[in-house]
Design a protein around this motif. Sequence first.
Motif, short mmCIF file in Angstrom:
data_model
loop_
_atom_site.label_atom_id
_atom_site.label_comp_id
_atom_site.label_asym_id
_atom_site.label_seq_id
_atom_site.Cartn_x
_atom_site.Cartn_y
_atom_site.Cartn_z
N GLN A 54 0.86 -1.21 -0.10
CA GLN A 54 0.00 -0.19 -0.06
C GLN A 54 0.92 1.22 0.30
N VAL A 55 0.98 1.91 -1.03
CA VAL A 55 1.81 3.17 -1.35
C VAL A 55 1.13 4.18 -0.71
N LEU A 56 -0.30 4.31 -1.06
CA LEU A 56 -0.98 5.53 -0.59
C LEU A 56 -2.43 5.05 -0.06
N VAL A 57 -2.76 6.01 1.01
CA VAL A 57 -4.10 5.68 1.69
C VAL A 57 -5.06 6.51 1.17
N GLN A 83 9.81 12.00 -4.95
CA GLN A 83 9.40 11.56 -6.33
C GLN A 83 8.63 12.83 -7.06
N THR A 84 9.31 13.85 -7.17
CA THR A 84 8.43 15.06 -7.71
C THR A 84 8.10 14.96 -8.97
N GLN A 85 8.90 14.06 -9.80
CA GLN A 85 8.63 13.98 -11.31
C GLN A 85 7.40 13.15 -11.38
N TYR A 86 6.83 12.62 -10.47
CA TYR A 86 5.36 11.76 -10.69
C TYR A 86 4.34 12.20 -9.89
N VAL A 87 4.70 12.82 -8.58
CA VAL A 87 3.73 13.31 -7.70
C VAL A 87 3.82 14.54 -7.31
N SER A 88 2.69 15.12 -6.63
CA SER A 88 3.10 16.30 -5.80
C SER A 88 2.37 16.25 -4.43
N PHE A 106 7.37 4.56 -12.45
CA PHE A 106 7.00 4.98 -11.06
C PHE A 106 6.97 3.64 -10.46
N ALA A 107 6.38 2.72 -10.89
CA ALA A 107 5.85 1.42 -10.55
C ALA A 107 7.26 0.57 -10.09
N LYS A 108 8.23 0.71 -11.28
CA LYS A 108 9.38 -0.04 -11.05
C LYS A 108 10.33 0.83 -9.94
N ALA A 109 10.27 2.03 -9.94
CA ALA A 109 11.14 2.70 -8.65
C ALA A 109 10.35 2.32 -7.35
N ALA A 110 9.18 2.26 -7.42
CA ALA A 110 8.45 1.89 -5.94
C ALA A 110 8.81 0.58 -5.66
N ALA A 112 11.64 -0.96 -6.38
CA ALA A 112 12.91 -1.20 -5.98
C ALA A 112 13.19 -0.59 -4.66
N HIS A 113 12.28 0.51 -4.29
CA HIS A 113 12.49 1.00 -3.09
C HIS A 113 11.87 0.11 -2.06
N ALA A 114 10.89 -0.55 -2.12
CA ALA A 114 10.25 -1.68 -1.13
C ALA A 114 11.17 -2.66 -1.02
N THR A 115 11.82 -3.15 -2.03
CA THR A 115 13.20 -4.07 -1.77
C THR A 115 14.16 -3.70 -1.00
#
Length: 473
Positions: A54-57, A83-88, A106-110, A112-115
Amino acid sequence: MRKPNKLVALIFAILASIAMLLPTSAYAAKGTNNDNGSITINNAEPEHTYNAYQVLVLESYDTEAGAYSYKANEDWADWLAKQTQYVSIDGQGYVTWKEGADVAAFAKAALAHATEAKIAAKATKTADSATVSFTGLNLGYYLVDTTVGTLCSLNTTTPNVTMVEKNEVPPVEKKVQEDSDQQWGDTSTAEIGDTVPFQTTITANKGAQNYVLHDAMSAGLTLNPESVTVAGLTKGADATSGDYHVVTSGLQDGCTFEIIFHQSYLDTINAETTITVNYTAVLNENAVIAGDGNTNMTRLEYGDGHKTVWDDTKTYTYKVDVVKTDGDNKVLDGAEFKLYDAETGGNEIPLVKVSDGVYRFAKDGEQAVGTITTVNGQLEIKGFDANTTYWLEETKAPEGYNKLAGRVQIAIKNANLDATVDGGIWQNGGVHIINNTGSELPSTGGIGTAIFYALGGALVLGAIVFLSRKRVK
């Protein structure tokens, strides 16, 4: 060719943030987060694990009005702020998607970060059938990762969403080139000492992760390490340079070499892409003669340590038995030969002695014997290519036998030329070579020397008799 097995690939689904711009529900819905979300994954792969992050609530939503209120999940807040290139993110912590941002990136970066950050999944299940269900989820913006490699999303406009595991696995196909017609196939034939070309193709898809190509050769093949290349890609010395690097030493899994594809290259794959690997090997002195052939196997390791089954090729080589006999098929010893590639003239074929009466084709740089010699009237020559013709020239005949006037043909098809010899008598098969002998030639003209031998003997006998009588007197 084997049917390709399913291969792990990270296939990115459009994440639920798109719903903030365009409503996708078939009906209007609104409400607040009441932990009633669910994800159902169809076409799941049994024994593979699915993780929902769950990235966002989602605090509240109104699909009719196109209004969604997202905030960062606590575990993701610091990362999302960068991640300012994807969200504000506004002053109250509400998150909105930037129009035109790359959802797949964004999904790939997310993931990678989770790992890297060891973020715990909100829910984890191992599939025991073709369907996986997560229920009682807190509504939000979910990323679903699987060891098969597919990324999915939870559509937060309606709390219950069904996803389909794509299972789009790039096939791995191995081929070997036949020298007689230059065609690629599952089998080839060659002489000992020949260089044999091999090719492996991988059809990769967007989201490919952790690709390592493993290749194992049987003892009869010797890899040319510098020949390993990937078409259109740059070979690096190690993981820090190029698109891939090749490892040929220190391998513990029985492989001859491995190609490690760098993630920086795999991340550039945005559509179905064919990766072509080329290399060569020499058919060596340990080659299996006919039988099961000489095997080269390839498989791909991918994703979370998963592997495809081996795909293999076979390279065959053959032997010829030569039997030297007289006209009654009795073996004759002591004959010597040379092997040529033409009936007259041509090139002498270099051969190496394996043991008494057994020879093979020489590899480049090996010292060849001058002639090959029969033992018990027999020779064995190993390492012939299929559908070839050679010629044996007798350089020395067995004692008392006439040397052959011309060369003897050896025609090899797709099998050994085996001979059967029993009790010193050739029965059948192989290359049967007959030597002839003549009787002792008669003397020519006159009375010859025999009469002089007889006359001399009579004179000696007479002298002995005369002397004996004289002594008696």
